[in-house]
Design a protein around this motif. Sequence first.
Motif, PDB file in Angstrom:
ATOM      1  N   ALA A  33       0.813  -1.220   0.000  1.00  0.00           N
ATOM      2  CA  ALA A  33       0.000   0.000   0.000  1.00  0.00           C
ATOM      3  C   ALA A  33       0.845   1.268   0.000  1.00  0.00           C
ATOM      4  O   ALA A  33       0.453   2.283  -0.571  1.00  0.00           O
ATOM      5  N   THR A  34       2.001   1.217   0.629  1.00  0.00           N
ATOM      6  CA  THR A  34       2.836   2.409   0.783  1.00  0.00           C
ATOM      7  C   THR A  34       3.996   2.449  -0.197  1.00  0.00           C
ATOM      8  O   THR A  34       4.661   3.479  -0.319  1.00  0.00           O
ATOM      9  N   ASP A  35       4.256   1.323  -0.878  1.00  0.00           N
ATOM     10  CA  ASP A  35       5.401   1.188  -1.773  1.00  0.00           C
ATOM     11  C   ASP A  35       6.711   1.477  -1.037  1.00  0.00           C
ATOM     12  O   ASP A  35       7.655   2.029  -1.598  1.00  0.00           O
ATOM     13  N   LYS A  36       6.740   1.077   0.243  1.00  0.00           N
ATOM     14  CA  LYS A  36       7.926   1.343   1.070  1.00  0.00           C
ATOM     15  C   LYS A  36       8.000   0.327   2.187  1.00  0.00           C
ATOM     16  O   LYS A  36       6.977  -0.048   2.760  1.00  0.00           O
ATOM     17  N   ILE A  37       9.212  -0.120   2.494  1.00  0.00           N
ATOM     18  CA  ILE A  37       9.433  -0.925   3.681  1.00  0.00           C
ATOM     19  C   ILE A  37      10.407  -0.167   4.583  1.00  0.00           C
ATOM     20  O   ILE A  37      11.374   0.440   4.107  1.00  0.00           O
ATOM     21  N   THR A  38      10.110  -0.166   5.865  1.00  0.00           N
ATOM     22  CA  THR A  38      10.959   0.537   6.835  1.00  0.00           C
ATOM     23  C   THR A  38      11.635  -0.500   7.722  1.00  0.00           C
ATOM     24  O   THR A  38      10.961  -1.338   8.330  1.00  0.00           O
ATOM     25  N   VAL A  39      12.947  -0.456   7.770  1.00  0.00           N
ATOM     26  CA  VAL A  39      13.721  -1.417   8.559  1.00  0.00           C
ATOM     27  C   VAL A  39      14.596  -0.659   9.555  1.00  0.00           C
ATOM     28  O   VAL A  39      14.920   0.509   9.363  1.00  0.00           O
ATOM     29  N   SER A  40      14.966  -1.351  10.621  1.00  0.00           N
ATOM     30  CA  SER A  40      15.742  -0.703  11.671  1.00  0.00           C
ATOM     31  C   SER A  40      17.195  -1.131  11.614  1.00  0.00           C
ATOM     32  O   SER A  40      17.572  -2.106  10.958  1.00  0.00           O
ATOM     33  N   TYR A  41      18.018  -0.377  12.323  1.00  0.00           N
ATOM     34  CA  TYR A  41      19.410  -0.740  12.526  1.00  0.00           C
ATOM     35  C   TYR A  41      19.846  -0.284  13.907  1.00  0.00           C
ATOM     36  O   TYR A  41      19.212   0.571  14.529  1.00  0.00           O
ATOM     37  N   ARG A  42      20.904  -0.897  14.411  1.00  0.00           N
ATOM     38  CA  ARG A  42      21.517  -0.470  15.669  1.00  0.00           C
ATOM     39  C   ARG A  42      22.772   0.331  15.343  1.00  0.00           C
ATOM     40  O   ARG A  42      23.482   0.035  14.381  1.00  0.00           O
ATOM     41  N   GLU A  43      23.062   1.318  16.164  1.00  0.00           N
ATOM     42  CA  GLU A  43      24.152   2.241  15.851  1.00  0.00           C
ATOM     43  C   GLU A  43      25.526   1.765  16.321  1.00  0.00           C
ATOM     44  O   GLU A  43      26.544   2.235  15.826  1.00  0.00           O
ATOM     45  N   ASN A  80      11.761  -1.546  -7.541  1.00  0.00           N
ATOM     46  CA  ASN A  80      12.170  -0.207  -7.103  1.00  0.00           C
ATOM     47  C   ASN A  80      11.567   0.177  -5.750  1.00  0.00           C
ATOM     48  O   ASN A  80      11.410   1.351  -5.429  1.00  0.00           O
ATOM     49  N   LEU A  81      11.219  -0.853  -4.948  1.00  0.00           N
ATOM     50  CA  LEU A  81      10.634  -0.604  -3.634  1.00  0.00           C
ATOM     51  C   LEU A  81      11.526   0.324  -2.811  1.00  0.00           C
ATOM     52  O   LEU A  81      12.737   0.102  -2.673  1.00  0.00           O
ATOM     53  N   LYS A  82      10.924   1.344  -2.242  1.00  0.00           N
ATOM     54  CA  LYS A  82      11.670   2.292  -1.411  1.00  0.00           C
ATOM     55  C   LYS A  82      11.973   1.660  -0.056  1.00  0.00           C
ATOM     56  O   LYS A  82      11.136   0.969   0.521  1.00  0.00           O
ATOM     57  N   VAL A  83      13.166   1.898   0.440  1.00  0.00           N
ATOM     58  CA  VAL A  83      13.577   1.380   1.745  1.00  0.00           C
ATOM     59  C   VAL A  83      13.961   2.549   2.648  1.00  0.00           C
ATOM     60  O   VAL A  83      14.750   3.413   2.259  1.00  0.00           O
ATOM     61  N   GLU A  84      13.362   2.580   3.830  1.00  0.00           N
ATOM     62  CA  GLU A  84      13.702   3.595   4.821  1.00  0.00           C
ATOM     63  C   GLU A  84      14.362   2.916   6.014  1.00  0.00           C
ATOM     64  O   GLU A  84      13.905   1.879   6.479  1.00  0.00           O
ATOM     65  N   TYR A  85      15.455   3.501   6.488  1.00  0.00           N
ATOM     66  CA  TYR A  85      16.203   2.943   7.611  1.00  0.00           C
ATOM     67  C   TYR A  85      16.080   3.871   8.816  1.00  0.00           C
ATOM     68  O   TYR A  85      16.274   5.083   8.690  1.00  0.00           O
ATOM     69  N   ILE A  86      15.755   3.284   9.983  1.00  0.00           N
ATOM     70  CA  ILE A  86      15.684   4.105  11.195  1.00  0.00           C
ATOM     71  C   ILE A  86      16.476   3.425  12.313  1.00  0.00           C
ATOM     72  O   ILE A  86      16.502   2.200  12.416  1.00  0.00           O
ATOM     73  N   PRO A  87      17.136   4.216  13.168  1.00  0.00           N
ATOM     74  CA  PRO A  87      17.867   3.636  14.291  1.00  0.00           C
ATOM     75  C   PRO A  87      16.923   3.272  15.426  1.00  0.00           C
ATOM     76  O   PRO A  87      15.910   3.947  15.640  1.00  0.00           O
ATOM     77  N   VAL A  88      17.219   2.186  16.138  1.00  0.00           N
ATOM     78  CA  VAL A  88      16.445   1.809  17.313  1.00  0.00           C
ATOM     79  C   VAL A  88      17.403   1.498  18.456  1.00  0.00           C
ATOM     80  O   VAL A  88      18.590   1.269  18.254  1.00  0.00           O
TER      81      VAL A  88
END
Length: 297
Positions: A33-43, A80-88
């Motif tokens: 639905a959003t054409d995006k997957i959001t995944v996390s990473y550790r710093e 071409n799926l968009k990928v967003e990365y966020i820190p957790v």
Amino acid sequence: MKTIPTITAALIGAGQPVIGADVCAQTLEKVTATDKITVSYREAAVPFSYLLGPNKAVGFSVDLTEAIIDDVRSRLKKPNLKVEYIPVTGQNRIPLLVNGTYDLECGSTTNTSARGKEVSFSINFFYAGTRLLTKRNSNVKNYADLASKTVASTAGSTNEKLVRKYSAENNLNIQIISGKDYADALRLVENDDASALALDDVLLFGLRANSGHQSSLEIVGDTLQVEPYACMVRKDDPEFKKLVDGTITRLMRSGEFTRLYKKWFESPIPPTGVNLNMQMSEPLRANLKTRSDKPAQ
């Protein structure tokens, strides 16, 4: 398959927060639905997930994440799926996954029965155990040497809970202080605010290897509880868990998983080219064949 309500998809597309685990439970539908997957990473979880520069995360778990994203692209036919990365952090990784802020966590999270009440876990991809990092001149060789002393850990970690339990059972009166992340917890030892740092052994090897005080630090103590690491997905989403498990299974069967392990645990890694020299453990070797998602006891 349960369909995301149109109003939910519209809200996500408009950038509005989506409240409630049920709304975001079906990850592949949300991604479609959003054409995006959001995944996390550790710093600072070397060698699993850590920053190399201000915005670039690398590591063993990051490579697993990228393989899963590739399979999501293939499954949804979205090259071409968009990928967003966020820190957790150890404190917010579960709440942010449950509330839909992000969709997948492959970091250094222990698969436990307690956490399994809130999230679901993939096939276990690593096995670790709590040990201690301390200064060589501290005279700390095992947990008994920490009686009435201060020990650092990270808030919300299984390591913190294990040390508290061990202290209570053995009347050691250990005082626990928490760093906001692994690097911050290490500084508590380096600055003599804590006598030792209690974390999973592999994280300690990584922190020591990349510390500016490597020669003055040592890793000691018996292993408290063998703990499996696994990727986290939202609960009640068997389809996405099946995809994640399928990726890990593919990597394990093909030998790619072993290649990635050697890359991050038995070879020089960035940024300094340090080699952790950690051979694959027997529990992990066994799980290449059994591919269990069993939680820690």
